[in-house]
Scaffold this motif. Structure first.
Motif, PDB file in Angstrom:
ATOM      1  N   LEU A  93      17.104 -56.671  -0.753  1.00 33.96           N
ATOM      2  CA  LEU A  93      16.195 -56.765  -1.886  1.00 33.96           C
ATOM      3  C   LEU A  93      16.357 -55.552  -2.796  1.00 33.96           C
ATOM      4  N   VAL A 134      15.185 -56.176   3.524  1.00 31.72           N
ATOM      5  CA  VAL A 134      14.599 -55.183   2.618  1.00 31.72           C
ATOM      6  C   VAL A 134      15.703 -54.429   1.879  1.00 31.72           C
ATOM      7  N   SER A 136      14.930 -55.405   8.233  1.00 29.34           N
ATOM      8  CA  SER A 136      15.423 -54.226   7.519  1.00 29.34           C
ATOM      9  C   SER A 136      16.614 -54.593   6.652  1.00 29.34           C
TER      10      SER A 136
END
Length: 187
Positions: free
Chosen positions: A159, A156, A153
Motif C-alpha cells: 500500500l 501494508v 505486513s
C-alpha cells in the motif's frame, strides 16, 4: 520449546497445504528455474512430502532432533530461494499458496529467516515428550498468527509503494479526492 516445535511443524504443514491449494502458483515459480513440466509436478510432490515429513518428525518424541535438523536445512534452502527470488525476479515463491499472491520478496525473506532461525533453536533444545493439548493449541495459534502478520505486513508495504507510485506517476496529492494535475488540466 515444545510450543516452538509445534509452531514450526504447523508452519511446514501450512506451507504444504498452501502449495496443494494453489499448485499452479508454486509450479509457475519453479518453472522460472527452467524445470520441465514433468519435473515441476515431481518438485511439487517432493517439496510437499518433505514438508509434511518434517512436521511429523518435529511432533513425534524421539524424532524431534532429526526433524529439527531437517527443518533447519529446509528453512535454510527456503531462505536461499527467497534471497535469489528477491535479487532476480522480485516475485513471491507462493510457498503458502494464495496468501503469497502479493507477498513482497523482502517480507518472504524475513519469514524464511525466522523459520530457519526457529528450526536452528530446536536443534539445540533438549528432547521433550509429546506436546500437550495446551502446547499444541498455543503452537498452532503462534504459527498461524505469525504467517498472518507477515501477510499483512506485506500488504501494508505494498500500500505504501502504491501511494508512492500514485504521487510520482500521477502527481497525486493526498486529500484531493483523487484529482491529479493530469486530470485537472484543461484540454
Amino acid at each position: 520449546m515444545t510450543v516452538l516445535r509445534v509452531a514450526v511443524a504447523t508452519i511446514f504443514v501450512l506451507a504444504a497445504v498452501g502449495k496443494l491449494s494453489a499448485p499452479v502458483r508454486f509450479t509457475d515459480f519453479l518453472a522460472k528455474s527452467g524445470l520441465s513440466a514433468r519435473a515441476l509436478t515431481a518438485g511439487l510432490v517432493g517439496v510437499v512430502t518433505v514438508e509434511l515429513g518434517i512436521a511429523v518428525c518435529l511432533l513425534l518424541p524421539g524424532l524431534e532432533r532429526p526433524g529439527a535438523i531437517a527443518a533447519t536445512i529446509a528453512g535454510g534452502l527456503f531462505l536461499l530461494v527467497q534471497l535469489r527470488s528477491w535479487s532476480t525476479s522480485r516475485s513471491s515463491c507462493a510457498c503458502f499458496g494464495k496468501i503469497d499472491d502479493h507477498q513482497l520478496p523482502l517480507v518472504g525473506t524475513i519469514r524464511a529467516a525466522a523459520v530457519a532461525a526457529s528450526s536452528l533453536i530446536l536443534v539445540f533444545s533438549p528432547a521433550t515428550q509429546f506436546p500437550s493439548a495446551m502446547e499444541t493449541t498455543v503452537g498452532v495459534l503462534l504459527a498461524v498468527t505469525g504467517i498472518q502478520i507477515f501477510a499483512m505486513s506485506s500488504g501494508v508495504l505494498r500500500l505504501g509503494d502504491y501511494r508512492r507510485r500514485l504521487r510520482t506517476e500521477l502527481n497525486w496529492v493526498p486529500g484531493t479526492r483523487g484529482e491529479s494535475s493530469e486530470r485537472t488540466q484543461e484540454a
